[in-house]
Design a protein around this motif. Sequence first.
Motif, short mmCIF file in Angstrom:
data_model
loop_
_atom_site.label_atom_id
_atom_site.label_comp_id
_atom_site.label_asym_id
_atom_site.label_seq_id
_atom_site.Cartn_x
_atom_site.Cartn_y
_atom_site.Cartn_z
N GLY A 1 41.78 43.21 42.66
CA GLY A 1 41.79 41.91 41.84
C GLY A 1 40.44 41.29 42.52
N GLU B 1 36.37 38.45 30.05
CA GLU B 1 37.10 38.40 31.61
C GLU B 1 37.57 36.62 30.77
N LEU B 2 36.83 36.31 30.57
CA LEU B 2 37.88 34.63 30.61
C LEU B 2 38.84 34.78 30.26
N ARG C 1 46.54 36.09 33.01
CA ARG C 1 46.68 36.56 34.52
C ARG C 1 47.25 35.24 35.23
N HIS C 2 46.37 34.43 34.99
CA HIS C 2 46.60 33.36 36.15
C HIS C 2 47.04 32.51 35.04
N PRO D 1 39.69 28.96 37.60
CA PRO D 1 39.10 30.07 38.41
C PRO D 1 38.04 29.77 39.58
N GLY E 1 36.87 39.52 38.36
CA GLY E 1 36.41 38.84 37.09
C GLY E 1 35.60 38.12 37.65
N ILE E 2 35.43 36.63 38.00
CA ILE E 2 34.30 35.24 38.21
C ILE E 2 33.43 35.72 38.71
N CYS F 1 31.85 38.49 29.20
CA CYS F 1 32.27 36.90 29.31
C CYS F 1 33.99 36.90 28.48
N GLY G 1 41.29 37.12 30.02
CA GLY G 1 42.00 37.84 30.91
C GLY G 1 42.13 37.00 32.22
N ASN G 2 41.30 36.28 32.01
CA ASN G 2 41.92 35.41 33.29
C ASN G 2 43.26 34.58 33.25
#
Length: 124
Positions: free
Chosen positions: A88, A37-38, A44-45, A77, A91-92, A34, A40-41
């Motif tokens: 892609g 992923e968080l 990326r975003h 997200p 992730g979420i 988790c 990483g978001n």
Amino acid sequence: MTVRLLAVPKEVPLLRRALRAHLGTAATCEVELCVSELVGNVIRHVGEGTPVTVHVGRTVDGRMRIEVVDPEPRALPVLLRAAADDEGGRGIALLDAVALRWGVRQEEAGKTVWCEVAGESATA
């Protein structure tokens, strides 16, 4: 545990290592996944190099709560259903599958994306 860092790819494995050192056996695979992923978001975003704060702790009912705070309140997200050939968008969905619950708290100065996973005693 609270860690402030710049969201860059090389920090993610260091953050996982710090989690294991701080939480010991309570640093389950789910917590590490988790957090990865968080963060990483954010990379990326929101953008590489964004300052983030990561909080990991235990709730009163024994769950592990992960919070990642970043300064961009508009990059929210979104739970997507990626097709098999998409590169892609998982992730979420992965977070949603692993976490007991998750959400976003928007604030004027940014947002907090959080999730809760079962604590060690619940998964052992």
